[in-house]
Design a protein around this motif. Structure first.
Motif, mmCIF file in Angstrom:
data_model
loop_
_atom_site.group_PDB
_atom_site.id
_atom_site.type_symbol
_atom_site.label_atom_id
_atom_site.label_comp_id
_atom_site.label_asym_id
_atom_site.label_seq_id
_atom_site.Cartn_x
_atom_site.Cartn_y
_atom_site.Cartn_z
ATOM 1 N N GLU A 118 -16.197 18.535 -39.554
ATOM 2 C CA GLU A 118 -16.217 18.468 -38.089
ATOM 3 C C GLU A 118 -14.909 17.881 -37.577
ATOM 4 O O GLU A 118 -14.307 18.399 -36.618
ATOM 5 C CB GLU A 118 -17.384 17.601 -37.618
ATOM 6 N N ALA A 119 -14.457 16.813 -38.219
ATOM 7 C CA ALA A 119 -13.226 16.150 -37.783
ATOM 8 C C ALA A 119 -12.024 17.088 -37.901
ATOM 9 O O ALA A 119 -11.218 17.199 -36.967
ATOM 10 C CB ALA A 119 -12.995 14.896 -38.615
ATOM 11 N N TYR A 120 -11.905 17.763 -39.032
ATOM 12 C CA TYR A 120 -10.756 18.644 -39.217
ATOM 13 C C TYR A 120 -10.860 19.896 -38.349
ATOM 14 O O TYR A 120 -9.841 20.426 -37.888
ATOM 15 C CB TYR A 120 -10.596 18.997 -40.688
ATOM 16 N N ASN A 121 -12.079 20.381 -38.112
ATOM 17 C CA ASN A 121 -12.249 21.503 -37.184
ATOM 18 C C ASN A 121 -11.785 21.116 -35.781
ATOM 19 O O ASN A 121 -11.107 21.876 -35.099
ATOM 20 C CB ASN A 121 -13.716 21.945 -37.133
ATOM 21 N N LEU A 122 -12.180 19.914 -35.368
ATOM 22 C CA LEU A 122 -11.778 19.434 -34.040
ATOM 23 C C LEU A 122 -10.262 19.259 -33.956
ATOM 24 O O LEU A 122 -9.652 19.542 -32.922
ATOM 25 C CB LEU A 122 -12.466 18.103 -33.747
ATOM 26 N N SER A 123 -9.662 18.789 -35.048
ATOM 27 C CA SER A 123 -8.214 18.554 -35.026
ATOM 28 C C SER A 123 -7.451 19.865 -34.864
ATOM 29 O O SER A 123 -6.307 19.866 -34.378
ATOM 30 C CB SER A 123 -7.772 17.844 -36.308
ATOM 31 N N LYS A 124 -8.058 20.988 -35.254
ATOM 32 C CA LYS A 124 -7.400 22.292 -35.133
ATOM 33 C C LYS A 124 -7.568 22.891 -33.744
ATOM 34 O O LYS A 124 -6.848 23.818 -33.370
ATOM 35 C CB LYS A 124 -7.959 23.266 -36.179
ATOM 36 N N LEU A 125 -8.535 22.391 -32.965
ATOM 37 C CA LEU A 125 -8.791 22.950 -31.645
ATOM 38 C C LEU A 125 -7.754 22.448 -30.656
ATOM 39 O O LEU A 125 -7.460 21.252 -30.593
ATOM 40 C CB LEU A 125 -10.198 22.575 -31.171
ATOM 41 N N ASP A 126 -7.210 23.344 -29.886
ATOM 42 C CA ASP A 126 -6.173 22.988 -28.918
ATOM 43 C C ASP A 126 -6.484 23.670 -27.588
ATOM 44 O O ASP A 126 -6.061 24.797 -27.332
ATOM 45 C CB ASP A 126 -4.802 23.414 -29.448
ATOM 46 N N HIS A 127 -7.265 22.982 -26.759
ATOM 47 C CA HIS A 127 -7.668 23.527 -25.465
ATOM 48 C C HIS A 127 -7.781 22.367 -24.476
ATOM 49 O O HIS A 127 -8.268 21.282 -24.839
ATOM 50 C CB HIS A 127 -9.011 24.261 -25.580
ATOM 51 N N PRO A 128 -7.349 22.551 -23.245
ATOM 52 C CA PRO A 128 -7.365 21.436 -22.285
ATOM 53 C C PRO A 128 -8.743 20.891 -21.966
ATOM 54 O O PRO A 128 -8.847 19.772 -21.442
ATOM 55 C CB PRO A 128 -6.717 22.040 -21.028
ATOM 56 N N ASN A 129 -9.802 21.641 -22.282
ATOM 57 C CA ASN A 129 -11.160 21.183 -21.980
ATOM 58 C C ASN A 129 -11.970 20.866 -23.237
ATOM 59 O O ASN A 129 -13.194 20.884 -23.228
ATOM 60 C CB ASN A 129 -11.893 22.221 -21.125
ATOM 61 N N ILE A 130 -11.254 20.573 -24.336
ATOM 62 C CA ILE A 130 -11.886 20.115 -25.582
ATOM 63 C C ILE A 130 -11.207 18.814 -25.991
ATOM 64 O O ILE A 130 -9.971 18.708 -25.974
ATOM 65 C CB ILE A 130 -11.757 21.162 -26.704
ATOM 66 N N VAL A 131 -12.012 17.805 -26.339
ATOM 67 C CA VAL A 131 -11.462 16.508 -26.712
ATOM 68 C C VAL A 131 -10.519 16.668 -27.907
ATOM 69 O O VAL A 131 -10.750 17.500 -28.788
ATOM 70 C CB VAL A 131 -12.597 15.512 -27.042
ATOM 71 N N LYS A 132 -9.449 15.888 -27.925
ATOM 72 C CA LYS A 132 -8.434 16.007 -28.968
ATOM 73 C C LYS A 132 -8.607 14.926 -30.025
ATOM 74 O O LYS A 132 -8.712 13.736 -29.719
ATOM 75 C CB LYS A 132 -7.043 15.894 -28.345
ATOM 76 N N VAL A 133 -8.654 15.336 -31.298
ATOM 77 C CA VAL A 133 -8.698 14.398 -32.428
ATOM 78 C C VAL A 133 -7.274 14.072 -32.851
ATOM 79 O O VAL A 133 -6.439 14.972 -33.011
ATOM 80 C CB VAL A 133 -9.485 15.007 -33.607
ATOM 81 N N ILE A 134 -6.994 12.764 -33.026
ATOM 82 C CA ILE A 134 -5.630 12.363 -33.347
ATOM 83 C C ILE A 134 -5.483 11.717 -34.726
ATOM 84 O O ILE A 134 -4.373 11.528 -35.205
ATOM 85 C CB ILE A 134 -5.088 11.389 -32.272
ATOM 86 N N ASP A 135 -6.613 11.399 -35.394
ATOM 87 C CA ASP A 135 -6.492 10.759 -36.717
ATOM 88 C C ASP A 135 -7.823 10.901 -37.459
ATOM 89 O O ASP A 135 -8.899 10.900 -36.842
ATOM 90 C CB ASP A 135 -6.136 9.284 -36.571
ATOM 91 N N VAL A 136 -7.742 11.018 -38.777
ATOM 92 C CA VAL A 136 -8.921 11.050 -39.655
ATOM 93 C C VAL A 136 -8.596 10.187 -40.868
ATOM 94 O O VAL A 136 -7.516 10.333 -41.469
ATOM 95 C CB VAL A 136 -9.264 12.485 -40.116
#
Length: 502
Positions: free
Chosen positions: A91-109
């Protein structure tokens, strides 16, 4: 048990401030990280707020108060914990790959305390659910703005990342500093390959009121944006009414409540279509959802119902005139000749069938009495009413599967007010040597069915973990044994009566 205030993570990079929330699989904290701002006159250190999510299964994990390390007290739970931990990392790495202004951004795992953490941008304005608690029902313009932003985020997920969220709801939509919506919590999201098949087999979760029927059935193994369409429609319903949407089974039986007076016809139309119980009746993708909600008119390229119009062409000296030869007799009467020829062939065929039928009529009649013809068996989806017997009420359910003469007959799936049945049917009744019933309260039944009732099998109670094995009569335990969760005998049942222990 959560981490204490001022706990340091990743060698002091992050300092825990407070708990933001806790679910079945993790705890989310507000934390600060340290940065620096520099200018022509020098620099200054600043504290930057972030959100830190920790993998912690509250029913299975134990934390050491002194070291903050997590352990699993039972050997049997370790395999399950490791499986869900891998999903958390994914989940964390999937989120880190998402780049959209309306999706929360992951910055570290990172990994620490025998568990996993990931760090996200901190959204201080809270969730849409929190907003409604503070301010009440949203205006339609505000709600539409947030729904269109999340719809665009989901469109990006579906089209570019081949991913479904499966948990869209007001509490999973946060507001940033500029009051724009951000989609969070990808804990039960699923990735799909290029052929539309899921790339993981972990169970899907349920948020009552926001989950469509297929999530209850666990039948989301193939990529389909329509499940997120349903949840987004249910979220819009909640924002406009201030209420939790009715569960999918209730929508199936009774439809949605009447439209509130202060909700527009367009918005209600979008909600009703998005929350259709059947996937094929919903918007099939986010483009359709967005276009309808924006009020964009989508005209069909092909309109077979439109009247054919003859265009008059003005003839002038520059218009070429094409001369043709005189038509032949066959070209003039071709259609009539073909019709006559077809009629003669049909007449000869009827004569042949008549004589053949006279020789075999008795045999054909006998066979059709025994079983339906192959042509009468089809796979369909329908709403069905099983008439009650002996004064019992009618049973209404939604059915997908084999149908004979308009009735469920053969293998299929039935959605009832109490749960989902997977097995065989006989003239609308559940009858099978082995089938599964998953009830909405979490209970399950595995075993045979007769005359639409449990027959012989095991009924497991989710709340206590106990189960009954044996025979049932009219759906109630009749002859068998209740067992404790560990498999030890609790009490026997004979002829419907519990026997006292000796």
């Amino acid at each position: 048990m959560e981490l204490k205030t001022n706990t340091q993570l990743k060698k002091g990079n992050y300092t825990i401030i407070s708990v933001l929330g806790q679910g079945g699989f993790g705890i989310t904290y507000k934390a600060i990280t340290h940065g620096a701002v520099s200018g022509v006159l020098g620099g200054v250190k600043v504290d930057i707020p972030v959100a830190v999510k920790e993998f912690f299964m509250k029913d299975s994990c134990v934390r050491n108060e002194q070291t903050s390390c997590i352990s699993i007290p039972t050997k049997g739970g370790k395999e399950q914990i490791e499986r869900y931990k891998k999903k958390f990392i994914k989940e964390a790495y999937n989120l880190s790959k998402l780049d959209h202004p309306n999706i929360v951004k992951v910055i570290d795992v990172f990994e620490e305390n025998n568990t996993i953490y990931y760090v996200m941008q901190f959204l201080k304005n809270g969730s849409l659910r929190h907003y409604m608690k503070e301010h009440g029902v949203m205006s339609e313009d505000m709600a539409k703005k947030y729904i269109l932003q999340i719809a665009d985020a989901l469109k990006y997920m579906h089209s570019d990342m081949h991913m479904c969220h499966f948990d869209v709801k007001p509490s999973n939509i946060l507001l940033d500093d500029y009051n724009n919506a951000k989609l969070i919590d990808f804990g039960i999201s699923k990735n799909y390959d290029d052929r539309g098949n899921e790339t993981s087999s972990t169970p899907i979760g349920i948020s009552k009121g926001y989950a469509p029927l297929e999530q209850y059935r666990q039948t989301i193994h193939e990529f389909s944006p329509t499940s997120d369409v349903y949840s987004l429609g249910a979220t819009y319903y909640s924002l406009l009414t201030g209420k939790t949407p009715p569960e999918a089974s209730e929508v199936l039986d009774n439809g949605l409540p009447n439209k509130p007076d202060d909700v527009s016809e367009l918005s209600w139309k979008v909600i009703k279509k998005a929350m259709s119980p059947r996937k094929k009746d919903r918007y099939q993708n986010m483009d359709e959802f967005i276009s309808e909600l924006k009020g964009d008119s989508i005209k069909s390229i092909i309109d077979d119902d439109a009247e054919t119009q003859l265009l008059e062409m003005e003839v002038n000296s520059n218009t070429p005139i094409i001369k043709t030869d005189n038509p032949s007799f066959f070209s003039l009467y071709r259609s009539k000749l073909l019709i006559a020829l077809a009629a003669i062939v049909a007449l000869l065929l009827l004569v042949f069938l008549w004589f053949n039928f006279k020789d075999n009529s008795v045999k054909v009649e006998d066979e059709t009495e025994k079983k339906p013809s192959i042509e009468s068996v089809q796979v369909s989806e329908l709403d069905y009413v099983l008439k009650g017997e002996n004064g019992n009420a009618d049973i209404k359910f939604h059915y997908q599967g084999e149908v004979v003469d308009g009735s469920p007959n053969g293998k299929g799936v039935g959605t009832y007010s109490e749960g989902i049945y997977e097995g065989r049917y006989n003239q609308g009744k559940r009858e099978d040597s082995y089938a599964i019933m998953r009830l909405y309260n979490g209970d399950t039944y595995h075993g045979s069915w007769a005359n639409d009732y449990y027959n012989k099998g095991r009924y497991t109670f989710k709340e206590t973990g106990m189960y009954f094995e044996g025979e049932f009569k009219n759906g109630e335990p009749y002859n068998g044994t209740y067992f404790n969760p560990n498999g030890s005998e609790y009490v026997k049942v004979k002829n419907g009566e519990e026997l006292s222990k000796q």
